[in-house]
Design a protein around this motif. Sequence first.
Motif, PDB file in Angstrom:
ATOM      1  N   PRO A   1       0.832  -1.213   0.000  1.00 59.32           N
ATOM      2  CA  PRO A   1       0.000   0.000   0.000  1.00 59.32           C
ATOM      3  C   PRO A   1       0.863   1.260   0.000  1.00 59.32           C
ATOM      4  O   PRO A   1       1.943   1.283   0.598  1.00 59.32           O
ATOM      5  N   VAL A   2       0.357   2.282  -0.647  1.00 59.38           N
ATOM      6  CA  VAL A   2       1.042   3.569  -0.709  1.00 59.38           C
ATOM      7  C   VAL A   2       0.122   4.636  -0.133  1.00 59.38           C
ATOM      8  O   VAL A   2      -1.053   4.716  -0.510  1.00 59.38           O
ATOM      9  N   LEU A   3       0.654   5.426   0.774  1.00 57.76           N
ATOM     10  CA  LEU A   3      -0.147   6.477   1.408  1.00 57.76           C
ATOM     11  C   LEU A   3      -0.574   7.529   0.389  1.00 57.76           C
ATOM     12  O   LEU A   3       0.244   8.037  -0.381  1.00 57.76           O
ATOM     13  N   LEU A   4      -1.878   7.836   0.402  1.00 58.65           N
ATOM     14  CA  LEU A   4      -2.403   8.900  -0.453  1.00 58.65           C
ATOM     15  C   LEU A   4      -2.535  10.207   0.328  1.00 58.65           C
ATOM     16  O   LEU A   4      -2.109  11.263  -0.136  1.00 58.65           O
ATOM     17  N   VAL A   5      -3.140  10.115   1.513  1.00 61.86           N
ATOM     18  CA  VAL A   5      -3.411  11.341   2.264  1.00 61.86           C
ATOM     19  C   VAL A   5      -3.668  11.018   3.727  1.00 61.86           C
ATOM     20  O   VAL A   5      -4.046   9.882   4.066  1.00 61.86           O
ATOM     21  N   THR A   6      -3.439  11.970   4.585  1.00 65.67           N
ATOM     22  CA  THR A   6      -3.826  11.900   5.992  1.00 65.67           C
ATOM     23  C   THR A   6      -4.744  13.082   6.284  1.00 65.67           C
ATOM     24  O   THR A   6      -4.403  14.219   5.938  1.00 65.67           O
ATOM     25  N   VAL A   7      -5.890  12.817   6.893  1.00 60.42           N
ATOM     26  CA  VAL A   7      -6.779  13.894   7.326  1.00 60.42           C
ATOM     27  C   VAL A   7      -6.828  13.892   8.848  1.00 60.42           C
ATOM     28  O   VAL A   7      -6.842  12.829   9.471  1.00 60.42           O
ATOM     29  N   VAL A   8      -6.835  15.079   9.418  1.00 59.03           N
ATOM     30  CA  VAL A   8      -6.655  15.200  10.864  1.00 59.03           C
ATOM     31  C   VAL A   8      -7.807  15.960  11.535  1.00 59.03           C
ATOM     32  O   VAL A   8      -8.233  15.593  12.627  1.00 59.03           O
ATOM     33  N   THR A   9      -8.291  16.984  10.882  1.00 60.69           N
ATOM     34  CA  THR A   9      -9.284  17.860  11.500  1.00 60.69           C
ATOM     35  C   THR A   9     -10.688  17.492  11.031  1.00 60.69           C
ATOM     36  O   THR A   9     -10.903  17.247   9.837  1.00 60.69           O
ATOM     37  N   GLY A  10     -11.647  17.476  11.963  1.00 66.05           N
ATOM     38  CA  GLY A  10     -13.028  17.203  11.597  1.00 66.05           C
ATOM     39  C   GLY A  10     -13.501  18.164  10.527  1.00 66.05           C
ATOM     40  O   GLY A  10     -13.299  19.371  10.654  1.00 66.05           O
ATOM     41  N   GLY A  11     -14.116  17.641   9.464  1.00 70.61           N
ATOM     42  CA  GLY A  11     -14.590  18.477   8.370  1.00 70.61           C
ATOM     43  C   GLY A  11     -13.546  18.781   7.317  1.00 70.61           C
ATOM     44  O   GLY A  11     -13.854  19.400   6.298  1.00 70.61           O
ATOM     45  N   GLU A  12     -12.339  18.334   7.537  1.00 72.31           N
ATOM     46  CA  GLU A  12     -11.242  18.631   6.609  1.00 72.31           C
ATOM     47  C   GLU A  12     -11.474  17.995   5.247  1.00 72.31           C
ATOM     48  O   GLU A  12     -11.953  16.872   5.153  1.00 72.31           O
TER      49      GLU A  12
ATOM     50  N   GLY B   1     -15.091  13.301   8.358  1.00 71.86           N
ATOM     51  CA  GLY B   1     -16.359  13.733   8.919  1.00 71.86           C
ATOM     52  C   GLY B   1     -16.180  14.727  10.054  1.00 71.86           C
ATOM     53  O   GLY B   1     -15.154  14.731  10.736  1.00 71.86           O
ATOM     54  N   ASP B   2     -17.193  15.546  10.265  1.00 68.17           N
ATOM     55  CA  ASP B   2     -17.126  16.570  11.313  1.00 68.17           C
ATOM     56  C   ASP B   2     -16.807  15.974  12.683  1.00 68.17           C
ATOM     57  O   ASP B   2     -16.077  16.565  13.481  1.00 68.17           O
TER      58      ASP B   2
END
Lengths: 113, 111
Positions: free
Chosen positions: B43-54, B66-67
């Motif tokens: 697997p290859v990392l595409l993205v990391t999301v950290v903040t709700g709603g980001e 999600g929020d």
Amino acid sequence: DSGVTQTPKHLITATGQRVTLRCSPRSGDLSVYWYQQSLDQGLQFLIQYYNGEERAKGNILERFSAQQFPDLHSELNLSSLELGDSALYFCASSVAGGGSPLHFGNGTRLTVT
Amino acid sequence: TQLLEQSPQFLSIQEGENLTVYCNSSSVFSSLQWYRQEPGEGPVLLVTVVTGGEVKKLKRLTFQFGDARKDSSLHITAAQPGDTGLYLCAGEADSNYQLIWGAGTKLIIKP
């Protein structure tokens, strides 16, 4: 290229045998993870090491063991192999462990006959 | 035990169509990562999301957290055959910072 090296790429062995899979993490990464992936399945977490110490354990069978050496490379030992152990085994590394993004090797495909 | 459910498990569509895959949980995650795995590779990392709603965009791929930080979605616009692969989401558990993995969505884009 993720920088994570796994050897061998392919391994064919018989039931009851023992094999060792090897992983060299990306330069600078202290944490190493081992995962098992059966055909068309998701990743099953086996075990994690951080700087030579076991950090977390997942669904790893007692017949399996692993270690991380002072130079940070890791080995996964699989013994008393069964047909059901046939799978792709991935090693991944990260800088710090925890939820840090992982860099995966291309895996070792193990076939037990 | 925190679980991540991905849906659909399998999706086969024609080139040029749009699609959305989902990663859902009843638990809160500190962050969520999306990976793509092509046959024979890791697997290859595409993205990391950290903040709700980001919302993060990567060319034709749009990722949303999600929020309440319990779910995430990946939307692909005008899918290409090169988008074919297994898409995996992984959430960082609030309790012990370990990664919890979804089972993946196998995506096939037909020319």
